[in-house]
Design a protein around this motif. Structure first.
Motif, PDB file in Angstrom:
ATOM      1  N   ASP A 224     -21.346  84.989  87.957  1.00  0.00           N
ATOM      2  CA  ASP A 224     -20.051  84.399  87.648  1.00  0.00           C
ATOM      3  C   ASP A 224     -20.159  83.238  86.668  1.00  0.00           C
TER       4      ASP A 224
ATOM      5  N   LYS B 151     -15.666  91.902  87.001  1.00  0.00           N
ATOM      6  CA  LYS B 151     -16.225  91.892  88.353  1.00  0.00           C
ATOM      7  C   LYS B 151     -15.671  90.716  89.147  1.00  0.00           C
ATOM      8  N   THR B 152     -15.215  91.012  90.365  1.00  0.00           N
ATOM      9  CA  THR B 152     -14.778  89.950  91.263  1.00  0.00           C
ATOM     10  C   THR B 152     -15.471  90.106  92.609  1.00  0.00           C
ATOM     11  N   ILE B 153     -15.617  88.994  93.317  1.00  0.00           N
ATOM     12  CA  ILE B 153     -16.289  88.971  94.615  1.00  0.00           C
ATOM     13  C   ILE B 153     -15.329  88.395  95.649  1.00  0.00           C
ATOM     14  N   TRP B 154     -15.225  89.091  96.781  1.00  0.00           N
ATOM     15  CA  TRP B 154     -14.293  88.694  97.839  1.00  0.00           C
ATOM     16  C   TRP B 154     -15.037  88.558  99.160  1.00  0.00           C
TER      17      TRP B 154
ATOM     18  N   SER C  59     -23.755  92.685 103.709  1.00  0.00           N
ATOM     19  CA  SER C  59     -23.341  91.680 102.735  1.00  0.00           C
ATOM     20  C   SER C  59     -22.148  90.908 103.268  1.00  0.00           C
TER      21      SER C  59
ATOM     22  N   VAL D 206     -19.939  89.665 101.364  1.00  0.00           N
ATOM     23  CA  VAL D 206     -18.873  89.747 100.377  1.00  0.00           C
ATOM     24  C   VAL D 206     -18.612  91.198  99.971  1.00  0.00           C
ATOM     25  N   HIS D 207     -17.410  91.450  99.453  1.00  0.00           N
ATOM     26  CA  HIS D 207     -17.060  92.714  98.816  1.00  0.00           C
ATOM     27  C   HIS D 207     -17.108  92.490  97.307  1.00  0.00           C
ATOM     28  N   THR D 208     -17.676  93.431  96.586  1.00  0.00           N
ATOM     29  CA  THR D 208     -17.708  93.345  95.130  1.00  0.00           C
ATOM     30  C   THR D 208     -16.808  94.425  94.543  1.00  0.00           C
TER      31      THR D 208
ATOM     32  N   GLU E 117     -15.758  96.015  90.908  1.00  0.00           N
ATOM     33  CA  GLU E 117     -16.228  96.026  89.518  1.00  0.00           C
ATOM     34  C   GLU E 117     -15.621  97.195  88.753  1.00  0.00           C
TER      35      GLU E 117
ATOM     36  N   ARG F 103      -8.411  91.565  97.546  1.00  0.00           N
ATOM     37  CA  ARG F 103      -9.409  92.596  97.248  1.00  0.00           C
ATOM     38  C   ARG F 103      -8.743  93.951  97.066  1.00  0.00           C
TER      39      ARG F 103
END
Length: 216
Positions: A70, A89-92, A103, A105-107, A109, A135
């Motif tokens: 990021d 790409k975002t991360i939640w 993990s 987080v959820h990715t 993309e 998300r």
């Protein structure tokens, strides 16, 4: 493989990535999309990218992948026709219980995108795209994701489409010579391939210094 060896390898990778950044950037936050001193380098355009945008290549030249996904960066562009390959790409954060090994987080993309526009000397450009509120919203956006490039006045100069893997960039826009350095590797090149390419281009003294550092 021992933990000591793993740590040394991690240090080696981190050093190569940081050296690549210093070698191609005019500042800690700007990466110039060329080598040497080509015409137009004195009055480059600048493409500002937020953390959600990860640039893979500019005019056929692979851009360095950094340790932090990021990381917001500015890219120096030679004036003229410009081709940028990137992903969004975002991360939640995950909600609820996270089991061991899962993990946190959820990715989300996008597929690789490409955008082409005429970069003007000294101009500043930015990405513009919809901001997801959740998300689920981000995942729904990926089916037909597109980002726009806007100038400093907010005028849209180009919109992205899905990347088909075929570059239309003119090789003379990113002069690389005949070197097989990591900078000339394709967008899909691995960290190992970049390491191998950088090693081939290093002088004997640079190799000795590097090995002393990596295994001290």
């Amino acid at each position: 493989m021992s933990m000591c060896h793993v740590y040394r390898v991690f240090k080696l990778v981190a050093l190569v990535l940081s050296v690549t950044l210093v070698g191609c950037a005019s500042s800690l936050t700007r990466v110039d999309a060329w080598q040497g001193n080509p015409e137009g380098a004195a009055t480059p355009a600048v493409l500002k990218t937020p953390g959600e945008i990860q640039v893979a290549a500019i005019n056929g030249r692979s851009m360095t992948r950094f340790m932090l996904d990021d990381l917001a960066l500015d890219y120096g562009l030679l004036p003229g026709e410009t081709e940028v390959v990137f992903t969004y790409k975002t991360i939640w954060a995950r909600t609820g219980v996270v089991r061991d090994g899962e993990s946190k987080v959820h990715t989300v993309e996008s597929e690789q995108q490409v955008v082409r526009f005429d970069a003007q000397p000294g101009a500043e450009y930015r990405f513009r795209f919809d901001k997801p509120s959740s998300r689920q919203h981000a995942e729904a956006m990926m089916a037909d994701f597109s980002a726009a490039i806007i100038d400093s006045n907010g005028v849209v100069v180009a919109e992205s489409g899905k990347w088909d893997g075929l570059s239309q960039a003119n090789d003379s826009r990113t002069p690389l010579g005949t070197s097989t350095s990591g900078a000339s590797a394709g967008p899909g090149s691995t960290t190992l391939e970049r390491l191998q390419a950088l090693w081939k281009d290093a002088t004997e003294e640079e190799k000795r210094t590097f090995l002393r550092w990596a295994f001290e």
